[in-house]
Design a protein around this motif. Structure first.
Motif, PDB file in Angstrom:
ATOM      1  N   PRO A 117       0.797  -1.237   0.000  1.00 56.49           N
ATOM      2  CA  PRO A 117       0.000   0.000   0.000  1.00 56.49           C
ATOM      3  C   PRO A 117       0.829   1.288   0.000  1.00 56.49           C
ATOM      4  N   ALA A 118       1.986   1.293   0.619  1.00 54.22           N
ATOM      5  CA  ALA A 118       2.822   2.503   0.629  1.00 54.22           C
ATOM      6  C   ALA A 118       3.397   2.773  -0.757  1.00 54.22           C
ATOM      7  N   ILE A 119       3.626   1.734  -1.519  1.00 58.29           N
ATOM      8  CA  ILE A 119       4.102   1.905  -2.894  1.00 58.29           C
ATOM      9  C   ILE A 119       2.933   2.256  -3.803  1.00 58.29           C
ATOM     10  N   GLN A 120       1.789   1.614  -3.586  1.00 60.66           N
ATOM     11  CA  GLN A 120       0.592   1.931  -4.379  1.00 60.66           C
ATOM     12  C   GLN A 120       0.223   3.406  -4.260  1.00 60.66           C
ATOM     13  N   SER A 121       0.412   3.973  -3.071  1.00 57.45           N
ATOM     14  CA  SER A 121       0.056   5.383  -2.844  1.00 57.45           C
ATOM     15  C   SER A 121       1.217   6.336  -3.138  1.00 57.45           C
ATOM     16  N   ASN A 122       2.295   5.818  -3.690  1.00 58.65           N
ATOM     17  CA  ASN A 122       3.482   6.599  -4.061  1.00 58.65           C
ATOM     18  C   ASN A 122       4.165   7.293  -2.874  1.00 58.65           C
ATOM     19  N   LEU A 123       3.952   6.755  -1.670  1.00 60.02           N
ATOM     20  CA  LEU A 123       4.711   7.250  -0.524  1.00 60.02           C
ATOM     21  C   LEU A 123       6.119   6.662  -0.537  1.00 60.02           C
ATOM     22  N   LEU A 124       6.247   5.486  -1.140  1.00 57.09           N
ATOM     23  CA  LEU A 124       7.533   4.831  -1.354  1.00 57.09           C
ATOM     24  C   LEU A 124       7.638   4.450  -2.822  1.00 57.09           C
ATOM     25  N   GLU A 125       8.865   4.351  -3.305  1.00 54.43           N
ATOM     26  CA  GLU A 125       9.100   3.781  -4.633  1.00 54.43           C
ATOM     27  C   GLU A 125      10.171   2.720  -4.491  1.00 54.43           C
ATOM     28  N   ALA A 126      10.097   1.732  -5.360  1.00 50.74           N
ATOM     29  CA  ALA A 126      10.991   0.579  -5.270  1.00 50.74           C
ATOM     30  C   ALA A 126      11.942   0.541  -6.452  1.00 50.74           C
ATOM     31  N   GLU A 127      13.202   0.286  -6.148  1.00 49.78           N
ATOM     32  CA  GLU A 127      14.229   0.074  -7.160  1.00 49.78           C
ATOM     33  C   GLU A 127      14.682  -1.374  -7.009  1.00 49.78           C
ATOM     34  N   LEU A 128      14.526  -2.179  -8.052  1.00 46.97           N
ATOM     35  CA  LEU A 128      14.785  -3.619  -7.985  1.00 46.97           C
ATOM     36  C   LEU A 128      15.993  -4.015  -8.810  1.00 46.97           C
ATOM     37  N   THR A 129      16.769  -4.952  -8.269  1.00 48.83           N
ATOM     38  CA  THR A 129      17.917  -5.470  -9.010  1.00 48.83           C
ATOM     39  C   THR A 129      18.180  -6.915  -8.608  1.00 48.83           C
ATOM     40  N   PRO A 130      18.592  -7.760  -9.560  1.00 55.16           N
ATOM     41  CA  PRO A 130      18.941  -9.142  -9.205  1.00 55.16           C
ATOM     42  C   PRO A 130      20.117  -9.146  -8.228  1.00 55.16           C
ATOM     43  N   TRP A 131      20.117 -10.125  -7.340  1.00 56.29           N
ATOM     44  CA  TRP A 131      21.149 -10.206  -6.305  1.00 56.29           C
ATOM     45  C   TRP A 131      21.479 -11.665  -6.057  1.00 56.29           C
ATOM     46  N   TYR A 132      22.726 -11.965  -5.768  1.00 55.16           N
ATOM     47  CA  TYR A 132      23.231 -13.320  -5.547  1.00 55.16           C
ATOM     48  C   TYR A 132      23.835 -13.355  -4.160  1.00 55.16           C
ATOM     49  N   ALA A 133      23.287 -14.206  -3.291  1.00 54.59           N
ATOM     50  CA  ALA A 133      23.768 -14.236  -1.904  1.00 54.59           C
ATOM     51  C   ALA A 133      23.549 -15.617  -1.306  1.00 54.59           C
ATOM     52  N   SER A 134      23.930 -15.761  -0.063  1.00 55.82           N
ATOM     53  CA  SER A 134      23.812 -17.033   0.641  1.00 55.82           C
ATOM     54  C   SER A 134      22.366 -17.527   0.673  1.00 55.82           C
ATOM     55  N   ALA A 135      22.176 -18.782   0.345  1.00 59.53           N
ATOM     56  CA  ALA A 135      20.850 -19.384   0.412  1.00 59.53           C
ATOM     57  C   ALA A 135      20.337 -19.432   1.850  1.00 59.53           C
ATOM     58  N   ALA A 136      21.243 -19.312   2.808  1.00 65.91           N
ATOM     59  CA  ALA A 136      20.870 -19.348   4.223  1.00 65.91           C
ATOM     60  C   ALA A 136      20.032 -18.144   4.644  1.00 65.91           C
TER      61      ALA A 136
END
Length: 152
Positions: A117-136
Motif C-alpha cells: 500500500p505505501a508503494i501503491q500510494s506513491n509514498l515509497l518507490e521501489a528500485e529492484l535489481t537481481p542479487w546473488y547471496a547465501s541461500a541461508a
C-alpha cells in the motif's frame, strides 16, 4: 635427535589442526531444501525503497498506507517470498528501507512490490535489481520469530 622429533611433532600437530579446520560441515539435505548451488548461494531480488513522489498525503492517509505496508511485509514473509526487510536510519539520500525477495526475477519482485500500500500510494518507490547471496538468508525469518518478544 631432539630437534627432528620436535619438528615431526610440530608438523603432525599442524596437520591434525589443519584437517580439523578444513573438515566439511556440508549438509546436502539442507542445501537442497534451500535451493543452494555448489557455493551455498542462490538468486534473490534486492529492493531499495526510497521516498516516493506523493508529497500531499495527509497524516491519516500515510498512517493507513504504512499500516498496510507492515501487514504486507508480514504476509510476504509468511509466504516465504520476503527474507529480509527493514528500514534505514535517517539519511540524506531518501533511502527508506530494503526488501530482499526470495524470487529469481525482477518481474516476480515487481508483482510483489505492487501489493504494498505505501508503494501503491506513491509514498515509497521501489528500485529492484537481481542479487546473488547465501541461500541461508531464507532462514532469517525463522530465527527472527524466535527472538521477538511476544506482545501481551
Amino acid at each position: 635427535m631432539k630437534k627432528p622429533i620436535l619438528i615431526l611433532a610440530f608438523l603432525f600437530l599442524s596437520l591434525v589442526s589443519f584437517s580439523q579446520e578444513t573438515e566439511s560441515k556440508y549438509d546436502e539435505k539442507l542445501a537442497k531444501s534451500l535451493n543452494a548451488d555448489e557455493r551455498g548461494m542462490k538468486k534473490y531480488v534486492f529492493c531499495l525503497l526510497k521516498t516516493g513522489t506523493n508529497t500531499t498525503a495527509t497524516k491519516e492517509e500515510s498512517q493507513k498506507a504504512f499500516e498496510g505496508h507492515m501487514t504486507n511485509i508480514g504476509r510476504l514473509a509468511k509466504e516465504g517470498k520476503l527474507v529480509v526487510a527493514g528500514p534505514f536510519m535517517k539519511n540524506d539520500r531518501n533511502y527508506r528501507g530494503i526488501y530482499i525477495f526470495n524470487v529469481e526475477t525482477v518481474e516476480e519482485a515487481k508483482a510483489l512490490v505492487a501489493t504494498d500500500p505505501a508503494i501503491q500510494s506513491n509514498l515509497l518507490e521501489a528500485e529492484l535489481t537481481p542479487w546473488y547471496a547465501s541461500a541461508a538468508l531464507q532462514e532469517t525469518v525463522k530465527i527472527h520469530d524466535k527472538i521477538v518478544k511476544p506482545k501481551f
